[in-house]
Design an enzyme around this catalytic site. Structure first.
Site, PDB file in Angstrom:
ATOM      1  N   ILE A 497       0.831  -1.217   0.000  1.00 46.37           N
ATOM      2  CA  ILE A 497       0.000   0.000   0.000  1.00 46.37           C
ATOM      3  C   ILE A 497       0.855   1.252   0.000  1.00 46.37           C
ATOM      4  O   ILE A 497       0.332   2.363  -0.030  1.00 46.37           O
ATOM      5  CB  ILE A 497      -0.968   0.029   1.220  1.00 46.37           C
ATOM      6  CG1 ILE A 497      -0.212  -0.248   2.529  1.00 46.37           C
ATOM      7  CG2 ILE A 497      -2.087  -0.973   1.032  1.00 46.37           C
ATOM      8  CD1 ILE A 497      -1.069  -0.106   3.765  1.00 46.37           C
ATOM      9  N   VAL A 499       5.210   2.788  -0.769  1.00 47.04           N
ATOM     10  CA  VAL A 499       6.638   2.579  -0.895  1.00 47.04           C
ATOM     11  C   VAL A 499       7.323   3.871  -0.487  1.00 47.04           C
ATOM     12  O   VAL A 499       6.935   4.944  -0.934  1.00 47.04           O
ATOM     13  CB  VAL A 499       7.027   2.226  -2.350  1.00 47.04           C
ATOM     14  CG1 VAL A 499       8.512   1.925  -2.435  1.00 47.04           C
ATOM     15  CG2 VAL A 499       6.211   1.063  -2.860  1.00 47.04           C
ATOM     16  N   ASP A 615       9.422  15.616  10.067  1.00 49.92           N
ATOM     17  CA  ASP A 615       8.987  15.277   8.711  1.00 49.92           C
ATOM     18  C   ASP A 615       7.471  15.402   8.609  1.00 49.92           C
ATOM     19  O   ASP A 615       6.770  14.486   8.178  1.00 49.92           O
ATOM     20  CB  ASP A 615       9.460  13.872   8.338  1.00 49.92           C
ATOM     21  CG  ASP A 615       9.510  13.665   6.825  1.00 49.92           C
ATOM     22  OD1 ASP A 615       9.335  14.664   6.082  1.00 49.92           O
ATOM     23  OD2 ASP A 615       9.702  12.524   6.385  1.00 49.92           O
TER      24      ASP A 615
END
Ligand SMILES: *[C@@H]1O[C@H](CO)[C@@H](O)[C@H](O)[C@H]1NC(C)=O
Ligand SMILES: *[C@@H]1O[C@H](CO)[C@@H](O)[C@H](O)[C@H]1NC(C)=O
Ligand SMILES: *[C@@H]1O[C@H](CO)[C@@H](O)[C@H](O)[C@H]1NC(C)=O
Ligand SMILES: *[C@@H]1O[C@H](CO)[C@@H](O)[C@H](O)[C@H]1NC(C)=O
Ligand SMILES: *[C@@H]1O[C@H](CO)[C@@H](O)[C@H](O)[C@H]1NC(C)=O
Length: 832
Positions: A497, A499, A615
């Site tokens: 689902i 990468v 992030d």
């Protein structure tokens, strides 16, 4: 037409005037009923009029009209209150009905003072009281004078309080109150500590105040509390008073710009504390403990109020806080949570497991990490939470024997009795009410519980294949490789689902049916190993409903596998653009931003040291089946600055388009870098386009830059998602735009904290939902006032320079790519 316009104008003027009046009086409850029961005359107590409920009353419905008058001018302690002179007696089921204008939590206070009236001896009365479907008390016999305070979430419409006499008995009440509670006083994000995790659904539960205590100070009566509450002294609750001493410095107390305010608890509560009596003995090693009566089978909401008026400097005093034997806040250092400031109020909320004993001990004690042994507490509130059967009555889940009723009644009477006389003393006056628009911030914490002297990595989850015992025992939770293989059909490519730089993410199902997301790292990546460790460390320490939970991990055979709860609705990004998912509405988007802000706020403030995510981007905010937002991907997180530093110097990492220009220039990391990235996410959510889109004309490539231009012109509506056009209320959009703008301030110090961002987003949501209630300009000004100093001209040029050094022309959408690798080549840093 003209008449209508004039009328609207007048109403508006009137609203503004009302607002001004309210402003001076403080919090003004929308719903407030004060009833003097069993009386034909109103009674004024302080500035509050308790209205007579004589037969003309439109509130009451009862089979027999019995107004009991004690005919005594002095019933102890009646000098304080005329309310106790009269009571309403109910020989059959009876009810009071009040119309409620505003949804939300309402206080319900019932006053009882038994006396003998004709053949009714109220000391022998026994009855039950219900509010809507919630049982407040059953087979209750009030002893002496008592005030029982509940708070119940009610919808608009009618609120019904019913009295139901037990067999062969009757019911009575002397006075009652129904009053709105400020919306944000009790929020739905208290932390459970055993097992750890968020406690959800508090909003819908009824609460009963068991104790509201002013540590180290005198009774604070309702006159001195903006919400009319009474705080009793802690003396009588101390297990060993000789171990404790007190401190007081009320004038020093300064409320923070966000978080606790004077509605949370008054200055007189925060300005006094009970502390360890360590008498300059550096070897002191004991706890200060308070004991409270509780009922078995119920969970309790506990709010700790802290304000460091004892330290002479920041970052000196660390101490432990226990609920029962659980260490709920190890090495608590207050100034770490109050921007380094002393004498700044701070509160923490917890929910206990279901009680299996009748007493609840709260303790504070020294931390070995502290410069000297000391510990303090300023205030404490304990509230019983209604059980799954919507009841607050007696002891839950215990068989009820004939005759046990009186026992329960007695326990209740005794536990209430202690504080009652004091409460009564406070009934004299009424109260300044504080302004509702003042947003209450919120702080909560969840921390790992040391087990056998060792900090555990508790990763318990009801979804995991582990037992509750392995969770509670605090063992690290490893998942066998075979189980992961089975769950993912041996890493079936069809189940991929996602990468990322780290590796692939698979969807899987555990044998018990729990859906999971499995992130399998590339074993060759050295970088990956560090991120793998960070992620396990972070996620096992931080549990929050707005952070994706880690179910377990697997490091067998050099694997780096992380197993998370499966998030049904994928990333926020996928709902904004680049997919054919249906477009989200404005309210949904706001709620998502609020959820993510809450998660980040928790990371920044929930533990002694701030954690910086590093992030933050729309691809790292995931949505569960109810579109609840959870922050994910902690691989890059860093523990934030120590108190004596202001930043963490570190290699630049993060994602393109979201990167804080200041962090980039100076390579110094603070929480404010996350705030910057979050600001970019806000614009992304509004505009539904990639944060870097090289296919667009030069000036539009960088969303942050582009959106700031339009925000500064006040014309965000020109560039927002076309699906939202005409659906956002202008005030809501304005608030949202201002918030994002402040997040993008060039310098970290000018940016708001995540807490400020949170409140402003919530405010934007309110503005969206508001049906003309108040004057928006006035409100807006208030909220803005709480933010950091207003951001001046945003320096677009400098911002763009720092990003524009990279040639983006050959890439499509860089925003999803983790930049750690890119930057490790650009920035000399890691030394490898
Ligand atoms: C409560 O307020 C009154 C005046 O409003 C003041 O005199 C009194 O000292 C206050 N009590 C406490 C406990 O702060
Ligand atoms: C304080 O209480 C906790 C919980 O009961 C206990 O684990 C700890 O040892 C106590 N500390 C001291 C110094 O007595
Ligand atoms: C609470 O503390 C008291 C006195 O320190 C002790 O006797 C009692 O057993 C404690 N209760 C619980 C439930 O730990
Ligand atoms: C009620 O008041 C009486 C007299 O003041 C006292 O003796 C008794 O202990 C009180 N009962 C309770 C349950 O507080
Ligand atoms: C009660 O009202 C009077 C006059 O309306 C005012 O001066 C006084 O401050 C009020 N007292 C409280 C406790 O609000």
């Amino acid at each position: 037409m003209m008449g209508c316009g004039f009328l609207r104008f007048s109403i508006r003027v009137l609203l503004v005037l009302l607002n001004l009046i309210c402003c001076c009086r403080g919090f003004d409850p929308v719903d407030q009923y004060y009833i003097n029961c069993g009386s034909s005359t109103d009674v004024v107590v302080g500035n509050t009029t308790y209205v007579a409920d004589s037969s003309a009353s439109r509130y009451l419905s009862t089979p027999q009209d019995i107004l009991a008058d004690s005919n005594l001018n002095s019933i102890t302690p009646s000098d304080d209150s005329q309310l106790y002179r009269t009571a309403r007696i109910f020989t059959g089921p009876s009810r009071y009905t009040f119309s409620i204008r505003e949804n939300g939590r309402h206080w319900i206070r019932l006053h009882f003072y038994p006396f003998v009236y004709r053949n009714y001896d109220m000391n022998s009365a026994s009855f039950s009281v219900f509010v809507q479907r919630t049982t407040l008390v059953s087979d209750f016999s009030p002893q002496n004078a008592s005030v029982r305070e509940y708070s119940v979430n009610v919808d608009r419409g009618d609120l019904v309080i019913s009295f139901s006499p037990s067999a062969n008995s009757f019911a009575y009440v002397n006075a009652l109150e129904v009053v709105s509670v400020p919306n944000n006083l009790i929020r739905d994000d208290a932390a459970l500590f055993n097992p750890p995790g968020p406690f959800t659904g508090l909003v819908t539960r009824a609460l009963e105040t068991v104790a509201r205590v002013n540590m180290g100070g005198p009774l604070v009566s309702l006159v001195n509390d903006t919400l009319g509450r009474t705080w009793v002294s802690d003396r009588s609750f101390l297990s060993q008073p000789n171990l404790a001493t007190t401190a007081s410095n009320i004038p020093a107390v300064r409320y923070p710009s966000g978080g606790a305010n004077s509605d949370t608890a008054p200055q007189t509560v925060y300005g006094t504390c009970t502390r360890m009596n360590s008498a300059d003995d550096p070897r002191s090693n004991f706890n200060v403990t308070w004991g409270f009566r509780v009922d078995r089978g119920f969970q309790y909401f506990i709010r700790f109020h802290f304000c460091d008026i004892v330290s002479s400097a920041a970052n000196q005093l660390l101490f432990n806080v226990y609920v029962g034997t659980f260490l709920v806040a190890p090495d608590l250092e207050l100034t770490a949570r109050t921007q380094g400031r002393l004498a700044t109020p701070y509160f923490m909320d917890f929910v206990t497991p279901s009680m299996d004993v009748n007493n609840l001990n709260i303790s504070i004690g020294p931390s070995p990490r502290s410069a000297y042994p000391d510990a303090f507490l300023n205030g404490l509130e304990i509230m019983k939470i209604s059980n799954s059967r919507d009841s607050l009555s007696g002891e839950s889940n215990l068989p009820s024997f004939p005759g046990s009723k009186n026992r329960v009644g007695l326990i209740v009477g005794v536990s209430v009795g202690a504080s009652v006389a004091l409460v009564l003393a406070g009934i004299l006056f009424y109260v300044h009410r504080r302004r509702k628009q003042e947003r209450l911030g919120h702080s909560k914490t969840w921390v790992p519980i040391p087990v056998n002297g060792e900090t555990s990595h508790t990763m318990g989850s009801k979804y995991s294949t582990g037992t509750a015992a392995s969770v509670a025992s605090g063992l690290s939770y490893r998942i066998p490789f075979a189980a992961v293989q089975e769950a993912t059909n041996n890493f079936d490519e069809n189940l991929v689902i996602g990468v990322g730089g780290f590796g692939k993410v698979y969807k899987g199902v555990l044998t018990d049916g729990t859906k999971i997301a499995v992130k399998r790292g590339n074993p060759k990546s050295h970088q990956g190993l560090a991120e793998f460790r960070t992620e396990i460390e972070m996620l096992s320490q931080f549990r929050h409903r707005h952070l994706v939970s880690l179910i377990g991990y697997c490091d067998e055979k050099n694997e780096m596998i992380l197993v998370y709860e499966y998030m049904e609705n994928g990333t926020v990004k996928s709902h904004l653009y680049g997919s054919d998912l249906p477009s989200l509405g404005w309210k949904e988007r706001l709620e998502i931003c609020i959820g993510a802000a809450r998660g980040l706020h928790y990371l920044h403030t929930g533990y002694a040291k701030a954690v910086i995510h590093r992030d933050v981007k729309s691809a790292n905010i995931l949505l569960d089946e109810n579109l609840m937002a959870k922050v994910a991907d902690f691989g890059l997180s860093k523990t934030g600055p120590e108190i004596d530093q202001t930043h963490v110097s570190t290699a630049v990492k993060g994602s393109f388009g979201y990167l804080d220009p200041e962090y980039f220039r100076r390579q110094q990391l603070t929480e404010k870098s996350d705030v910057y990235s979050f600001g970019v996410v806000l614009f992304e959510v509004l505009c539904a386009r990639p944060v870097i889109d090289p296919s667009l004309p030069r000036e539009m490539v960088n969303l942050a830059e582009w959106a700031m231009k339009w925000q500064q012109k006040g014309q965000l509506d020109q560039i927002m998602d076309s699906n939202l056009v005409g659906k956002i209320k202008p005030d809501s959009l304005r608030k949202f735009g201002e918030t994002a703008e402040k997040c993008l301030a060039d310098f970290g110090v000018d940016r708001p904290s995540m807490g400020d961002v949170l409140w402003n987003l919530e405010y934007a949501l309110q503005l969206q939902e508001a049906v003309v209630q108040n004057d928006p300009d006035e409100n807006s000004a208030n909220v803005i006032g709480q933010l950091s100093p207003r951001v001046g001209e945003f320096n677009n040029v400098e911002n763009s320079n720092s990003v524009a050094e990279f040639d983006t022309s050959s890439v499509d959408d860089l925003s999803g790519v983790s930049m750690s690798r890119v930057f490790s080549q650009l920035v000399k840093s890691e030394g490898r």
